[in-house]
Design an enzyme around this catalytic site. Sequence first.
Site, PDB file in Angstrom:
ATOM      1  N   ARG A  49       0.838  -1.223   0.000  1.00 43.73           N
ATOM      2  CA  ARG A  49       0.000   0.000   0.000  1.00 43.73           C
ATOM      3  C   ARG A  49       0.864   1.262   0.000  1.00 43.73           C
ATOM      4  NH1 ARG A  49      -2.263   1.690   4.535  1.00 43.73           N
ATOM      5  NH2 ARG A  49      -2.873  -0.379   5.271  1.00 43.73           N
ATOM      6  N   TYR A 101     -12.719  18.068 -16.296  1.00 44.34           N
ATOM      7  CA  TYR A 101     -13.256  16.712 -16.431  1.00 44.34           C
ATOM      8  C   TYR A 101     -14.422  16.511 -15.445  1.00 44.34           C
ATOM      9  CZ  TYR A 101     -13.199  11.622 -15.827  1.00 44.34           C
ATOM     10  OH  TYR A 101     -13.543  10.316 -15.720  1.00 44.34           O
ATOM     11  N   ASP A 173      -4.007  19.052 -15.313  1.00 42.25           N
ATOM     12  CA  ASP A 173      -4.369  17.695 -15.718  1.00 42.25           C
ATOM     13  C   ASP A 173      -3.876  17.532 -17.158  1.00 42.25           C
ATOM     14  OD1 ASP A 173      -5.636  15.385 -16.651  1.00 42.25           O
ATOM     15  OD2 ASP A 173      -7.326  15.634 -15.276  1.00 42.25           O
ATOM     16  N   LYS A 198      -5.063   6.491 -19.946  1.00 43.74           N
ATOM     17  CA  LYS A 198      -5.242   6.971 -21.318  1.00 43.74           C
ATOM     18  C   LYS A 198      -3.935   6.827 -22.105  1.00 43.74           C
ATOM     19  CE  LYS A 198      -9.425   8.073 -19.942  1.00 43.74           C
ATOM     20  NZ  LYS A 198      -9.424   8.135 -18.511  1.00 43.74           N
TER      21      LYS A 198
HETATM   22  C1  LIG Z   1      -8.925  14.639 -18.217  1.00 37.54           C
HETATM   23  C2  LIG Z   1      -9.141  13.456 -17.331  1.00 37.54           C
HETATM   24  N1  LIG Z   1      -8.635  13.457 -16.087  1.00 37.54           N
HETATM   25  C3  LIG Z   1      -8.810  12.425 -15.244  1.00 37.54           C
HETATM   26  C4  LIG Z   1      -9.538  11.311 -15.623  1.00 37.54           C
HETATM   27  C5  LIG Z   1      -9.782  10.209 -14.634  1.00 37.54           C
HETATM   28  O1  LIG Z   1      -9.002   9.123 -14.896  1.00 37.54           O
HETATM   29  P1  LIG Z   1      -9.395   7.620 -14.494  1.00 37.54           P
HETATM   30  O2  LIG Z   1     -10.542   7.225 -15.351  1.00 37.54           O
HETATM   31  O3  LIG Z   1      -8.130   6.876 -14.752  1.00 37.54           O
HETATM   32  O4  LIG Z   1      -9.767   7.635 -13.053  1.00 37.54           O
HETATM   33  C6  LIG Z   1     -10.063  11.252 -16.914  1.00 37.54           C
HETATM   34  C7  LIG Z   1     -10.835  10.074 -17.358  1.00 37.54           C
HETATM   35  O5  LIG Z   1     -11.489  10.094 -18.389  1.00 37.54           O
HETATM   36  C8  LIG Z   1      -9.871  12.357 -17.790  1.00 37.54           C
HETATM   37  O6  LIG Z   1     -10.384  12.371 -19.037  1.00 37.54           O
END
Ligand SMILES: Cc1ncc(COP(=O)(O)O)c(C=O)c1O
Length: 383
Positions: A49, A101, A173, A198
């Site tokens: 962890r 997001y 992000d 992604k």
């Molecule tokens: C811009 C962005 N940030 C964060 C995330 C969250 O990532 P996760 O799905 O791996 O939790 C996403 C998911 O689509 C995203 O598009």
Amino acid sequence: MSGGSEEGFETRAIHTGHDYVDGTGAVIPPVYLTSTFEYGNAGGFDYTRSGNPNFRLLDRTLASLEGGKFATVFASGVSAITAIVSTLKSGDLVIAEENVYGCTFRLFAQVFEKFGVRVNYYDFTQPAALERIAEEKPVLVWIESPTNPLLKIIDISAVSQAADAVGSTVVVDNTFASSYVQRPLELGAHLSLLSTTKYTNGHSDALGGAVCTNSEEWRDKMIFAQKALGLQPSPFDAWLTLRGVKTQSIRMERHSANGLRFAEFLEQEVKPKYVRYPLLPSHPQYEIAKRQMNGGSGIVTVDFGLSLEKTLQFVESLQYFPKAESLGGIESLCCHPASMTHASVPKETREKVGISDSLVRFSVGIETVEDLIEDVRSALAKL
Ligand SMILES: Cc1ncc(COP(=O)(O)O)c(C=O)c1O
């Protein structure tokens, strides 16, 4: 493509951490499927962890690729977001881009605002947002570039300078761009966040997240959050992500080339209401995109100007773009935000921010781009 060290991006993607593999001669490190470690080991591990050799290999590689000193890996992008936001206390103010997001928005609105964290949203493509930073002096400034799904491009250097002037921490992000296409830390941001699910992993087979930084204080906070909140990934997902990231440069080159060609085809031949792609000259923030991105990445957002029924009929008849959430894998996907990711947002609110019924977001994969174009031509011909 140096990210600040002497070796190139590709060399670092492939070789970082190899001094760390134990004495077996294995070219590829194993998956350390262990929950616990014997006390006194040379790696300083105690319990997965709070650390595991697979996390450490991935940490080092991602830090290097983002041009930063440290990275901490998490179970998902949302875990990485949670780790950062968990450092706030009641009364702290966050200023965020209004097109963040959806799950970031939900996490603030439905979880952290309950604990007294305040969030004000602004349009960061407007200079007024920088004035808000100067006046409101937030603890965190939270931006995304490009944003999801409208692909707004935010000037990371300008936001970072405005934040530095009042001692705010800037989080970018970087999920839609990837470390190959954009490196926020080199543009002045304090934290660069990735949903490694992604483009970092790129194969749609593992979830993960990471927070990269040059600050030791933030590195310690992230390691604390990983352990205290139980946000760690599985060793196998970390292993898959390390495998995926080794090919990031060639994938991103192809995603970017395909994305641009696909966007040009739509703009010139289909002539929809609008096409958004960071490196199309018609993009409202094209000049900023050219300055801070090395390629346009693979997301293309289009408003076809069709009715809801026709838009859905079009999306359903595509052969190479399965309708699915997520993005950034080698395979193409498409998303109809109004009926999928943003279905719970009232139509009026959605439309106010530009998410109309006829908006489609394509995640352009690395297939033969002419096949993808032909697929769109024939789906449109069926309408
Ligand atoms: C811009 C962005 N940030 C964060 C995330 C969250 O990532 P996760 O799905 O791996 O939790 C996403 C998911 O689509 C995203 O598009």
